[in-house]
Structure formats: structure tokens, C-alpha cells
Design a protein around this motif. Structure first.
Motif, PDB file in Angstrom:
ATOM      1  N   GLN A  45       0.853  -1.199   0.000  1.00  0.00           N
ATOM      2  CA  GLN A  45       0.000   0.000   0.000  1.00  0.00           C
ATOM      3  C   GLN A  45       0.888   1.249   0.000  1.00  0.00           C
ATOM      4  N   GLN A  46       2.001   1.187   0.745  1.00  0.00           N
ATOM      5  CA  GLN A  46       2.966   2.298   0.750  1.00  0.00           C
ATOM      6  C   GLN A  46       3.589   2.476  -0.631  1.00  0.00           C
ATOM      7  N   VAL A  47       3.880   1.342  -1.289  1.00  0.00           N
ATOM      8  CA  VAL A  47       4.463   1.388  -2.634  1.00  0.00           C
ATOM      9  C   VAL A  47       3.512   2.145  -3.567  1.00  0.00           C
ATOM     10  N   LEU A 106       9.765  -1.184   0.205  1.00  0.00           N
ATOM     11  CA  LEU A 106       9.582  -2.485   0.864  1.00  0.00           C
ATOM     12  C   LEU A 106      10.631  -2.688   1.954  1.00  0.00           C
ATOM     13  N   LEU A 107      11.842  -2.195   1.725  1.00  0.00           N
ATOM     14  CA  LEU A 107      12.898  -2.343   2.739  1.00  0.00           C
ATOM     15  C   LEU A 107      12.567  -1.604   4.025  1.00  0.00           C
ATOM     16  N   ALA A 142      13.296  -7.800   3.492  1.00  0.00           N
ATOM     17  CA  ALA A 142      14.712  -7.703   3.113  1.00  0.00           C
ATOM     18  C   ALA A 142      14.968  -8.443   1.799  1.00  0.00           C
ATOM     19  N   LEU A 143      14.289  -9.575   1.597  1.00  0.00           N
ATOM     20  CA  LEU A 143      14.533 -10.356   0.374  1.00  0.00           C
ATOM     21  C   LEU A 143      13.908  -9.684  -0.849  1.00  0.00           C
ATOM     22  N   TRP A 144      12.645  -9.295  -0.745  1.00  0.00           N
ATOM     23  CA  TRP A 144      12.032  -8.571  -1.874  1.00  0.00           C
ATOM     24  C   TRP A 144      12.832  -7.283  -2.149  1.00  0.00           C
TER      25      TRP A 144
END
Lengths: 128, 207
Positions: B45-47, B70-71, B80-82
Motif C-alpha cells: 500500500q505504501q508502494v 519495501l525495505l 529484506a529479500l524482496w
């Protein structure tokens, strides 16, 4: 002086550990905590802020210790984000014992590699 | 792929995760800490908000914006992975509005390489790689145009995610459960399948 960053899903957990470590190592080692800010969990940004807080204190190296696996994935990602001018080491050690062992070693003026070894060796020291 | 399509992908993924939030949380409750849906939904949602506010003009800029958001918003291994995977992909994407099929495949390859390296996981460990790796290998090997291949991959993505049920978790908190993790579908593989389904719709032209 080398600084230490304690990363946990729970801020209370590492804040308590930081208090205990300062008490035992004479408060000479800069210690910051990261993770578990608003709710439980760690993001790479939280770890990056922790690294930055140590850097502004003028540390010449950083040891990161963490609780569970994803704290380490976040820490590795944070190192990519910050590009620290001083070396940042992620230490695979039991969090409580490793933190105390590393801080006590650093407080004697020992080299960063000695502190890493002390933290790692904490895995082999039985409690009873 | 165009920058507009790439942004539509994140809109689609955000909507899909939002729709399946409870399901992802329930899968995570069985073998983790019950927050995968909530966590990823909050980040996506932030993205969407940041993408609207900043309207990044190139594939690279969009990818970087998604990664950094995402981080900072998604906790745990998934964030962390995405995030680090997308930072690696952003280095492959051109700083222009569009890229060819080969570059898209290379960007996804960089994403998968980064996740393998950072998560120290391989196929069969019951992670998001159990969807991303077979998907990428179909994409890299198939001679057909991606408008055909990606929708085919998207059609298989759910099966790959569901097949993680028979695996024993080797990474993450689920690994502490050992053999008791068998029988549960991996939440990270499930959300990864949603991503491929969105990519399938966008590349296939049905969005």
C-alpha cells in the motif's frame, strides 16, 4: 573504538541486553539497538539507522549480533544500504552470551577480530 | 515491458495481496508468526502511495522506489529479500521507459540470484524460491515470446506454491518446526505466485 549493534524482533529484548552488557563491560563500548520499533519485527531500514547512529559516534568498526534468521538478512541488506566507511561485521553468535563476551573483550582494548572470536566461541561454552 | 506496465504490476500485486491477506496470514500462522499478509499488504500500500506521489519515469527508478519502500516498511525476511532482490533488478533495468524481453528476464534473474545469495536458500527449502526458480527457468529456456510464456508460467505458479506443502522447511522460523512443517503451504511461495499471476495478466495484456 568498535561499536556494537544488537538487532532483535523485540526492542525490549535488546534494550535489556544492552543495559546488562553496559553494566558488565563498564560502559566503554558504544552499544545501539535496532528492531521491534512500533511492533515486533525488523526491517533493513531499522538496522541501517542503527549502523548510522554508531557511525556518528565515530566508531572505527561495528559488530552486529542478532536474534533470529531474518534479523541477519535485514542486517546484510542494511550494510548494502549504508555503505559504511568502517568495517561492519555480522557475527554468528548466541545473542546474550555472544554480546557480553564481545563487549567485555572490546572493553579491554582488544582488536575487533578477538571480540568476534570471543562472541563465536560463546556457542561452545556450556552453562552447566 | 514498459514502465507503465511495470507500475501496473505493483498495483495488481498490491490488490492481490490485499485480497488474499487473511489467507497469507493463516498460512503463516501455521508455520511462522501469522503476519505475512498484513506485513506485505502494508508495504505494498505504501508502494502504491509513493508511486503515485513520485511518478518515477523509468523502469529503473520505479524498481528502486519499490525496493526502498519495501525495505523500510516490510519486516522480516520477506521485506529484506524482496527489497534487496529488487535493488539487484534495478541495476539491470535501463534508466528508460521501456526494455526488451531479454532485459526483463535478466532483471528477474538478478532478483532471484540476490534472493538465493541473501537467504542462503535453494529450491526445495520451502521458500519463495520454489515458485521463482521454476518460473525463471521456464522464462529463460522457452523460445516463445514472453507474451505467451509468462501467462503460461502464471498458470502454473499456484501449483508450484501448493507443492511446497510436501516439503520440510529449511529456512526461516518454519525450519524450527522440522518435520512438523510438512503439510503446510509456504506463505512466501504463495505471495510469489500472486506476483507471477499479475505479471502474466500484464504481459498477456488482460489488465
Amino acid at each position: 573504538m568498535t561499536g556494537m549493534l544488537l538487532v532483535s524482533h523485540s526492542r525490549k529484548l535488546v534494550n535489556g541486553l544492552a543495559d546488562l552488557t553496559r553494566e558488565l563491560s563498564g560502559s566503554v563500548v558504544p552499544i545501539e539497538t535496532a528492531g521491534g520499533e512500533d511492533s515486533l519485527g525488523v526491517t533493513a531500514s531499522m538496522v541501517a539507522s542503527g549502523i548510522t547512529s554508531l557511525l556518528v559516534q565515530g566508531v572505527d568498526g561495528i559488530l552486529i549480533l542478532g536474534d533470529l534468521g531474518s534479523a541477519f538478512i535485514s542486517a546484510e541488506t542494511a550494510i548494502d544500504l549504508v555503505s559504511s566507511p568502517t568495517p561492519v561485521h555480522i557475527v554468528d553468535a548466541p545473542l546474550v552470551e555472544g554480546t557480553i563476551a564481545a563487549a567485555m573483550t572490546l572493553s579491554t582494548g582488544a582488536a575487533i577480530q578477538d571480540a568476534i572470536s570471543a562472541a563465536t566461541e560463546a556457542y561452545t561454552i556450556r552453562k552447566r | 515491458m514498459t514502465n507503465t506496465q511495470f507500475q501496473q504490476l505493483w498495483v495488481c500485486f498490491g490488490q492481490a495481496v490485499s485480497k488474499h491477506k487473511d489467507e497469507l496470514n493463516q498460512l503463516d500462522a501455521a508455520i511462522g508468526d501469522a503476519d505475512h499478509g498484513t506485513n506485505l499488504d502494508r508495504g505494498l500500500q505504501q508502494v502504491l502511495e509513493k508511486m503515485q506521489a513520485a511518478s518515477p519515469a523509468t523502469l529503473q527508478a520505479t524498481c528502486k522506489l519499490v525496493a526502498m519502500t519495501l525495505l523500510s516498511t516490510v519486516g522480516g525476511a520477506s521485506g529484506a529479500l524482496w527489497g534487496s532482490g529488487l535493488l539487484a533488478a534495478a541495476k539491470v533495468f535501463p534508466d528508460t521507459d521501456t526494455c526488451d524481453d531479454k532485459t526483463l528476464t535478466q532483471a528477474i534473474q538478478a532478483f532471484v540470484d540476490s534472493i538465493e545469495q541473501r537467504g542462503k536458500a535453494v529450491v526445495g527449502d520451502k521458500t519463495m524460491l520454489d515458485v521463482f526458480v521454476p518460473a525463471l527457468s521456464s522464462l529463460a529456456q522457452d523460445a516463445e515470446p514472453i507474451t505467451v510464456v509468462v501467462p503460461e508460467i502464471a498458470a502454473h505458479a499456484k501449483e508450484w506454491a501448493e507443492a511446497t506443502a510436501s516439503l520440510q522447511a529449511k529456512k526461516g522460523r518454519a525450519a524450527y518446526l522440522g518435520p512438523r512443517s510438512v503439510g503446510h503451504i509456504d506463505p512466501g511461495a504463495t505471495s510469489s505466485a500472486l506476483w507471477w499471476q499479475c505479471l502474466g495478466r500484464i504481459i498477456g495484456g488482460s489488465v
